[in-house]
Design a protein around this motif. Structure first.
Motif, PDB file in Angstrom:
ATOM      1  N   ASP A   1      -1.910  -7.903  -1.500  1.00  0.00           N
ATOM      2  CA  ASP A   1      -1.752  -6.449  -1.396  1.00  0.00           C
ATOM      3  C   ASP A   1      -0.276  -6.070  -1.300  1.00  0.00           C
ATOM      4  N   CYS A   2       0.491  -6.905  -0.617  1.00  0.00           N
ATOM      5  CA  CYS A   2       1.929  -6.618  -0.462  1.00  0.00           C
ATOM      6  C   CYS A   2       2.655  -6.654  -1.800  1.00  0.00           C
ATOM      7  N   VAL A   3       2.375  -7.650  -2.637  1.00  0.00           N
ATOM      8  CA  VAL A   3       3.088  -7.732  -3.922  1.00  0.00           C
ATOM      9  C   VAL A   3       2.637  -6.655  -4.899  1.00  0.00           C
ATOM     10  N   ALA A   4       1.488  -6.071  -4.647  1.00  0.00           N
ATOM     11  CA  ALA A   4       0.994  -5.003  -5.524  1.00  0.00           C
ATOM     12  C   ALA A   4       1.526  -3.628  -5.105  1.00  0.00           C
ATOM     13  N   LEU A   5       2.279  -3.565  -3.996  1.00  0.00           N
ATOM     14  CA  LEU A   5       2.817  -2.285  -3.528  1.00  0.00           C
ATOM     15  C   LEU A   5       3.730  -1.654  -4.577  1.00  0.00           C
ATOM     16  N   GLU A   6       3.508  -0.389  -4.813  1.00  0.00           N
ATOM     17  CA  GLU A   6       4.336   0.372  -5.736  1.00  0.00           C
ATOM     18  C   GLU A   6       5.174   1.355  -4.930  1.00  0.00           C
ATOM     19  N   TRP A   7       6.316   1.717  -5.479  1.00  0.00           N
ATOM     20  CA  TRP A   7       7.181   2.671  -4.786  1.00  0.00           C
ATOM     21  C   TRP A   7       6.464   3.994  -4.547  1.00  0.00           C
ATOM     22  N   SER A   8       5.560   4.361  -5.434  1.00  0.00           N
ATOM     23  CA  SER A   8       4.819   5.613  -5.273  1.00  0.00           C
ATOM     24  C   SER A   8       3.891   5.577  -4.056  1.00  0.00           C
ATOM     25  N   GLN A   9       3.617   4.390  -3.540  1.00  0.00           N
ATOM     26  CA  GLN A   9       2.742   4.251  -2.366  1.00  0.00           C
ATOM     27  C   GLN A   9       3.521   4.254  -1.049  1.00  0.00           C
ATOM     28  N   ILE A  10       4.837   4.309  -1.133  1.00  0.00           N
ATOM     29  CA  ILE A  10       5.690   4.345   0.049  1.00  0.00           C
ATOM     30  C   ILE A  10       6.206   5.767   0.226  1.00  0.00           C
ATOM     31  N   ASP A  11       5.886   6.371   1.357  1.00  0.00           N
ATOM     32  CA  ASP A  11       6.357   7.722   1.657  1.00  0.00           C
ATOM     33  C   ASP A  11       7.390   7.623   2.776  1.00  0.00           C
ATOM     34  N   PHE A  12       8.668   7.683   2.397  1.00  0.00           N
ATOM     35  CA  PHE A  12       9.744   7.558   3.377  1.00  0.00           C
ATOM     36  C   PHE A  12       9.798   8.763   4.316  1.00  0.00           C
ATOM     37  N   THR A  13       9.421   9.934   3.825  1.00  0.00           N
ATOM     38  CA  THR A  13       9.452  11.140   4.653  1.00  0.00           C
ATOM     39  C   THR A  13       8.434  11.056   5.790  1.00  0.00           C
ATOM     40  N   LYS A  14       7.203  10.675   5.457  1.00  0.00           N
ATOM     41  CA  LYS A  14       6.154  10.529   6.471  1.00  0.00           C
ATOM     42  C   LYS A  14       6.245   9.190   7.200  1.00  0.00           C
ATOM     43  N   GLY A  15       6.931   8.232   6.583  1.00  0.00           N
ATOM     44  CA  GLY A  15       7.050   6.904   7.181  1.00  0.00           C
ATOM     45  C   GLY A  15       5.761   6.110   7.124  1.00  0.00           C
ATOM     46  N   VAL A  16       5.074   6.168   5.968  1.00  0.00           N
ATOM     47  CA  VAL A  16       3.813   5.444   5.809  1.00  0.00           C
ATOM     48  C   VAL A  16       3.742   4.744   4.449  1.00  0.00           C
ATOM     49  N   ALA A  17       2.923   3.704   4.426  1.00  0.00           N
ATOM     50  CA  ALA A  17       2.557   3.036   3.171  1.00  0.00           C
ATOM     51  C   ALA A  17       1.066   3.296   2.971  1.00  0.00           C
ATOM     52  N   THR A  18       0.699   3.771   1.797  1.00  0.00           N
ATOM     53  CA  THR A  18      -0.695   4.085   1.492  1.00  0.00           C
ATOM     54  C   THR A  18      -1.118   3.279   0.273  1.00  0.00           C
ATOM     55  N   PHE A  19      -2.171   2.482   0.433  1.00  0.00           N
ATOM     56  CA  PHE A  19      -2.653   1.654  -0.672  1.00  0.00           C
ATOM     57  C   PHE A  19      -4.114   1.301  -0.455  1.00  0.00           C
ATOM     58  N   LYS A  20      -4.734   0.770  -1.503  1.00  0.00           N
ATOM     59  CA  LYS A  20      -6.118   0.301  -1.420  1.00  0.00           C
ATOM     60  C   LYS A  20      -6.089  -1.221  -1.502  1.00  0.00           C
ATOM     61  N   THR A  21      -6.757  -1.893  -0.571  1.00  0.00           N
ATOM     62  CA  THR A  21      -6.753  -3.349  -0.564  1.00  0.00           C
ATOM     63  C   THR A  21      -7.529  -3.886  -1.758  1.00  0.00           C
ATOM     64  N   LYS A  22      -7.055  -5.006  -2.276  1.00  0.00           N
ATOM     65  CA  LYS A  22      -7.719  -5.605  -3.434  1.00  0.00           C
ATOM     66  C   LYS A  22      -9.058  -6.228  -3.058  1.00  0.00           C
ATOM     67  N   LYS A  23      -9.096  -6.893  -1.908  1.00  0.00           N
ATOM     68  CA  LYS A  23     -10.295  -7.642  -1.523  1.00  0.00           C
ATOM     69  C   LYS A  23     -11.455  -6.730  -1.120  1.00  0.00           C
ATOM     70  N   THR A  24     -11.187  -5.768  -0.231  1.00  0.00           N
ATOM     71  CA  THR A  24     -12.272  -4.938   0.297  1.00  0.00           C
ATOM     72  C   THR A  24     -12.296  -3.525  -0.270  1.00  0.00           C
ATOM     73  N   LYS A  25     -11.292  -3.180  -1.079  1.00  0.00           N
ATOM     74  CA  LYS A  25     -11.182  -1.840  -1.674  1.00  0.00           C
ATOM     75  C   LYS A  25     -11.085  -0.747  -0.610  1.00  0.00           C
ATOM     76  N   THR A  26     -10.569  -1.100   0.570  1.00  0.00           N
ATOM     77  CA  THR A  26     -10.412  -0.156   1.672  1.00  0.00           C
ATOM     78  C   THR A  26      -9.098   0.609   1.523  1.00  0.00           C
ATOM     79  N   ALA A  27      -9.166   1.923   1.666  1.00  0.00           N
ATOM     80  CA  ALA A  27      -7.952   2.739   1.624  1.00  0.00           C
ATOM     81  C   ALA A  27      -7.217   2.576   2.952  1.00  0.00           C
TER      82      ALA A  27
END
Length: 109
Positions: free
Chosen positions: A15-41
């Motif tokens: 999941d870490c290597v699949a992180l895209e810059w669009s999933q990193i919100d520096f203003t809010k200070g969060v990373a948002t992504f869906k896990t590959k294994k469980t498809k959990t947001a």
């Protein structure tokens, strides 16, 4: 960066290597992504040290992935994520171990 992402996000390496810059919100200070294994947001707060590290990497990058050299790699095998993350020393040990160089009967007493 991979080890830091795994540590600070508590996410699987795949999941870490699949992180895209669009999933990193520096203003809010969060990373948002869906896990590959469980498809959990997931929405995970960025630790200040990790956010600072990411900000130094981001710059004016046109890259899609946070870790473009590792994106798409599988978790194991000869050229998997663990081998990439640990680097040359581990790779040399792993290669030597697989060739039985470290077998007890090969050690001089």
């Amino acid at each position: 960066t991979l080890i830091l992402a795994g540590f600070y996000l508590g996410a699987r390496l795949s999941d870490c290597v699949a992180l895209e810059w669009s999933q990193i919100d520096f203003t809010k200070g969060v990373a948002t992504f869906k896990t590959k294994k469980t498809k959990t947001a997931m929405e995970i707060p960025l630790h200040p040290a990790f956010q600072k590290h990411l900000e130094t990497l981001a710059g004016d990058t046109a890259q899609e992935f946070v870790m473009p050299g590792m994106a798409g790699k599988g978790p194991g095998g000869r050229h998997g994520l663990l081998e990439c993350a640990l680097g040359c020393e581990h790779a040399a040990y792993s290669c030597a171990r697989s060739r039985s160089i470290f077998r007890p009967d090969n050690v001089n007493a």
